[in-house]
Design an enzyme around this catalytic site. Structure first.
Site, PDB file in Angstrom:
ATOM      1  N   LYS A 188       0.864  -1.181   0.000  1.00  0.00           N
ATOM      2  CA  LYS A 188       0.000   0.000   0.000  1.00  0.00           C
ATOM      3  C   LYS A 188       0.898   1.228   0.000  1.00  0.00           C
ATOM      4  CE  LYS A 188      -1.521   2.830   2.850  1.00  0.00           C
ATOM      5  NZ  LYS A 188      -1.359   4.016   1.967  1.00  0.00           N
ATOM      6  N   GLU A 264      10.098   1.436  10.330  1.00  0.00           N
ATOM      7  CA  GLU A 264      11.078   2.479   9.969  1.00  0.00           C
ATOM      8  C   GLU A 264      10.367   3.803  10.189  1.00  0.00           C
ATOM      9  OE1 GLU A 264      14.223   2.180   8.988  1.00  0.00           O
ATOM     10  OE2 GLU A 264      14.327   0.000   8.813  1.00  0.00           O
ATOM     11  N   CYS A 298      13.586  11.345   6.590  1.00  0.00           N
ATOM     12  CA  CYS A 298      13.662  10.920   7.996  1.00  0.00           C
ATOM     13  C   CYS A 298      15.074  11.129   8.517  1.00  0.00           C
ATOM     14  CB  CYS A 298      13.269   9.455   8.107  1.00  0.00           C
ATOM     15  SG  CYS A 298      14.255   8.385   7.044  1.00  0.00           S
ATOM     16  N   GLU A 395       9.959  16.419  14.135  1.00  0.00           N
ATOM     17  CA  GLU A 395      10.587  16.466  12.802  1.00  0.00           C
ATOM     18  C   GLU A 395      10.129  17.711  12.060  1.00  0.00           C
ATOM     19  OE1 GLU A 395       9.074  12.712  11.213  1.00  0.00           O
ATOM     20  OE2 GLU A 395      11.098  12.299  10.565  1.00  0.00           O
TER      21      GLU A 395
HETATM   22  N1  LIG Z   1      12.882   5.505   9.128  1.00  0.00           N
HETATM   23  C1  LIG Z   1      12.733   5.495   7.810  1.00  0.00           C
HETATM   24  O1  LIG Z   1      13.333   4.731   7.083  1.00  0.00           O
HETATM   25  C2  LIG Z   1      11.793   6.472   7.158  1.00  0.00           C
HETATM   26  C3  LIG Z   1      11.871   6.657   5.778  1.00  0.00           C
HETATM   27  C4  LIG Z   1      10.992   7.554   5.163  1.00  0.00           C
HETATM   28  C5  LIG Z   1      10.068   8.255   5.926  1.00  0.00           C
HETATM   29  N2  LIG Z   1      10.020   8.050   7.261  1.00  0.00           N
HETATM   30  C6  LIG Z   1       9.071   8.817   8.071  1.00  0.00           C
HETATM   31  O2  LIG Z   1       7.821   8.911   7.403  1.00  0.00           O
HETATM   32  C7  LIG Z   1       7.156  10.119   7.753  1.00  0.00           C
HETATM   33  C8  LIG Z   1       6.713  10.838   6.508  1.00  0.00           C
HETATM   34  O3  LIG Z   1       5.918  10.014   5.745  1.00  0.00           O
HETATM   35  P1  LIG Z   1       4.320  10.055   5.766  1.00  0.00           P
HETATM   36  O4  LIG Z   1       3.860  11.450   5.999  1.00  0.00           O
HETATM   37  O5  LIG Z   1       3.861   9.347   4.548  1.00  0.00           O
HETATM   38  O6  LIG Z   1       4.005   9.191   7.056  1.00  0.00           O
HETATM   39  P2  LIG Z   1       2.599   8.618   7.546  1.00  0.00           P
HETATM   40  O7  LIG Z   1       2.888   7.875   8.803  1.00  0.00           O
HETATM   41  O8  LIG Z   1       1.552   9.652   7.570  1.00  0.00           O
HETATM   42  O9  LIG Z   1       2.168   7.604   6.388  1.00  0.00           O
HETATM   43  C9  LIG Z   1       2.999   6.535   6.002  1.00  0.00           C
HETATM   44  C10 LIG Z   1       2.144   5.499   5.309  1.00  0.00           C
HETATM   45  O10 LIG Z   1       1.220   4.974   6.244  1.00  0.00           O
HETATM   46  C11 LIG Z   1      -0.096   5.073   5.731  1.00  0.00           C
HETATM   47  N3  LIG Z   1      -1.025   5.199   6.845  1.00  0.00           N
HETATM   48  C12 LIG Z   1      -1.382   6.307   7.529  1.00  0.00           C
HETATM   49  N4  LIG Z   1      -2.262   5.984   8.494  1.00  0.00           N
HETATM   50  C13 LIG Z   1      -2.450   4.632   8.415  1.00  0.00           C
HETATM   51  C14 LIG Z   1      -3.248   3.706   9.141  1.00  0.00           C
HETATM   52  N5  LIG Z   1      -4.012   4.079  10.146  1.00  0.00           N
HETATM   53  N6  LIG Z   1      -3.200   2.400   8.785  1.00  0.00           N
HETATM   54  C15 LIG Z   1      -2.415   1.998   7.754  1.00  0.00           C
HETATM   55  N7  LIG Z   1      -1.632   2.835   7.036  1.00  0.00           N
HETATM   56  C16 LIG Z   1      -1.655   4.144   7.373  1.00  0.00           C
HETATM   57  C17 LIG Z   1      -0.041   6.265   4.798  1.00  0.00           C
HETATM   58  O11 LIG Z   1      -1.120   6.210   3.881  1.00  0.00           O
HETATM   59  C18 LIG Z   1       1.312   6.037   4.150  1.00  0.00           C
HETATM   60  O12 LIG Z   1       1.215   5.053   3.155  1.00  0.00           O
HETATM   61  C19 LIG Z   1       8.175  10.916   8.542  1.00  0.00           C
HETATM   62  O13 LIG Z   1       7.903  10.770   9.913  1.00  0.00           O
HETATM   63  C20 LIG Z   1       9.500  10.238   8.195  1.00  0.00           C
HETATM   64  O14 LIG Z   1      10.511  10.399   9.145  1.00  0.00           O
HETATM   65  C21 LIG Z   1      10.839   7.178   7.892  1.00  0.00           C
HETATM   66  O1  LIG Z   2      13.211   9.439   4.641  1.00  0.00           O
HETATM   67  C1  LIG Z   2      14.105   8.682   4.970  1.00  0.00           C
HETATM   68  C2  LIG Z   2      15.378   8.579   4.227  1.00  0.00           C
HETATM   69  C3  LIG Z   2      15.418   7.401   3.405  1.00  0.00           C
HETATM   70  C4  LIG Z   2      16.814   7.056   2.992  1.00  0.00           C
HETATM   71  O2  LIG Z   2      17.742   7.821   3.085  1.00  0.00           O
HETATM   72  O3  LIG Z   2      16.929   5.907   2.587  1.00  0.00           O
END
Ligand SMILES: NC(=O)c1ccc[n+]([C@@H]2O[C@H](COP(=O)([O-])OP(=O)(O)OC[C@H]3O[C@@H](n4cnc5c(N)ncnc54)[C@H](O)[C@@H]3O)[C@@H](O)[C@H]2O)c1
Ligand SMILES: O=CCCC(=O)O
Length: 494
Positions: A188, A264, A298, A395
């Site tokens: 998804k 993650e 992130c 963040e």
């Molecule tokens: N640690 C890592 O590797 C990493 C990498 C990229 C992004 N991030 C984090 O992601 C965030 C940004 O991304 P975002 O805004 O898309 O995050 P988000 O948590 O809002 O959404 C992430 C995903 O989860 C889905 N989602 C949201 N609510 C849900 C639910 N109740 N049930 C199932 N799925 C649900 C969203 O549709 C999306 O596909 C930041 O906090 C960033 O740090 C972390």
């Molecule tokens: O958003 C997170 C970073 C992802 C990455 O560097 O692989």
């Protein structure tokens, strides 16, 4: 690229690509023919529409993944590896298309999207090589009266949920190891960026992934759609990348079936510049750590902590570099900072800056939302925001640098660790012992030592504390999709 050329390529790509659900090896409409719009953050205009999966569609995807699981797990590892290798080659051949889609749907400049096409494809090449290196062991028990045989088997059908900020790489970093291990998947993607995932599914189909092994369900109703899957005993694994808040809720949902989980999550990276740092290298590292992906990463440096002896020099040199950042649509030549992903994201960044000013920050550069369409926010530098400013606790996810100072190493470490997150930290120092000390005392899953970007398919990516559970990439990445099975054997010599 000229506007006309981009517009022609955009029309052609959007007209010819699949925009339906991909389930059991077929492209199909969502139940009731529902669709949703995907918008360009540089203009706010609609790019196209995409099928909007409902819970029944998602269940059909899990049905398909479950049916395909046993056959895929029995496939020769070499065959799984070769399919992934072909997928790597196909993404590489279509890197310009992937790059254009990413720029159109999430905003980053084309050069960065091209970088992500390479980075994302590389996970398939890496895991094509890991597929054939899944090993067990055979050893004597401590009393030598029995033998210990350890084997690995795929976890089983896996639910993958990805964010919008790296629309390709966050998908390939999960699909690569899952397929290499012999797991089938339901992916998804984020509602804001389904197009890259759709092209990815098309490429996987072309690479020879059998029907049912990869299923894709874009949706506007994330929780309603994936929720029932997590309660279905056929799903054996949840791998989530996204915010800590959503991750926490999904961990609770996953507890019903005691699912294997990989999380993650978000970060709040400290960027430490010590008094013995090479300041020019620290400034170059700061630009990369902050402005990669427009700060929507992130891994983005969130809190710049600079020793008071070098703070003035570091700040002056950084401001000069930030002044040269060019804001504009990611498809325009020379642009180095695109729009934020949506209006809500820009409002949040703007509110963080206003809150920082209320907590004593001075604005050295930027800080004003420009006129006109699109969700643009300028590269901004602040100094002196107090520790309770929201942008030091949460963040930022935008192009805002906030610099504060420290007096000694102990204070730097205390400030760096003063957060519930622990994804990545950065430290700039020419003292080797200090650098190694930081690797031991900072509460972090990853450390950039004299380096502003350390993401790499060969490296175990992941966090500690509330930044997550598990690792993606590297040798560790495939383990997330493997179960360990122990067979105790009576002493064969007895
Ligand atoms: N640690 C890592 O590797 C990493 C990498 C990229 C992004 N991030 C984090 O992601 C965030 C940004 O991304 P975002 O805004 O898309 O995050 P988000 O948590 O809002 O959404 C992430 C995903 O989860 C889905 N989602 C949201 N609510 C849900 C639910 N109740 N049930 C199932 N799925 C649900 C969203 O549709 C999306 O596909 C930041 O906090 C960033 O740090 C972390
Ligand atoms: O958003 C997170 C970073 C992802 C990455 O560097 O692989």
């Amino acid at each position: 690229m000229t506007d006309q050329l981009t517009a022609r390529r955009q029309d052609e790509l959007l007209r010819t690509m699949h925009t339906d659900l991909y389930i059991d090896g077929a492209w199909r409409e969502a139940t009731g023919g529902r669709r949703f719009a995907v918008e360009n953050p540089a203009t706010g205009e609609e790019l196209t529409t995409v099928a909007d999966a409902d819970p029944a569609d998602a269940m059909a995807a899990l049905d398909a993944a479950d049916r395909a699981q046993a056959g895929w797990a029995r496939t020769a590892p070499r065959e799984r590896g070769e399919i992934l290798r072909r997928a790597f080659e196909l993404i590489t051949a279509r890197a310009d298309d992937f790059a254009l889609l990413m720029t159109l749907e999430m905003g980053k400049p084309l050069a960065e999207s091209k970088g992500e096409a390479t980075y994302g494809a590389e996970f398939f090449r890496w895991f094509s090589e890991e597929a054939v290196r899944i090993a067990g062991r055979y050893s004597a028990a401590t009393d030598n009266k029995s033998r210990v045989l350890v084997t690995k088997r795929p976890v089983g059908p896996s639910i993958l949920i990805t964010p919008w900020n790296f629309p390709l790489a966050m998908g390939t970093r999960k699909i690569g190891p899952a397929l290499a291990a012999g797991c089938t998947v339901v992916l998804k993607p984020a509602q804001l960026t389904p197009l890259t995932a759709l092209l990815l599914a098309q490429v996987l189909e072309e690479a020879g992934v059998p029907a049912g092994v990869v299923n894709l369900v874009p949706t506007t109703r994330a929780g309603d759609t994936t929720g029932p899957l997590l309660q279905d005993p056929r799903a054996r694994k949840l791998s989530f990348t996204g915010s800590t808040g959503v991750g926490r809720a999904l961990l609770a949902d996953a507890s019903g079936q005691v699912l294997r989980t990989s999380m993650e999550l978000g970060g709040n990276a400290p960027f430490l510049v010590f008094e013995d740092a090479d300041v020019d290298a620290a400034v170059a590292g700061a630009m990369a750590a902050k402005f990669r992906n427009g700060g929507e990463a992130c891994t983005a440096a969130n809190r710049f902590l600079v020793h008071e002896a070098v703070a003035e020099e570091f700040t002056a040199k950084l401001v000069e570099k930030v002044r040269a950042v060019r804001l504009g649509p990611g498809t325009d030549d020379g642009v180095t900072l695109g729009p934020l992903v949506e209006e809500k994201a820009r409002d949040k960044v703007q509110a963080f800056v206003a809150d920082a000013v209320a907590h004593g920050a001075a604005v050295l550069l930027g800080g004003e939302v420009p006129e006109g369409p699109g969700w643009f926010y300028p590269a901004t530098v602040l100094t002196g925001a107090g520790p309770q400013a929201r942008l030091h606790r949460e963040e930022i996810f935008g192009p805002v640098v906030s610099i504060t100072t420290f007096a000694d190493e102990a204070e730097a470490v205390r400030l760096a660790n003063d957060t519930e997150f622990g994804l990545i930290s950065f430290a700039f120092t020419t003292d080797l012992a200090r650098g190694l000390r930081m690797a031991e005392v900072l509460e972090t899953g990853m450390l950039g030592l004299n380096s502003g970007v350390i993401s790499n398919p060969a490296a175990p990516f992941g966090g500690v504390k509330q930044s997550g559970i598990g690792r993606e990439g590297a040798h560790e990445g495939i383990e997330e999709y493997l179960e360990t099975v122990y067979v105790g054997i009576a002493d064969p010599l007895a």
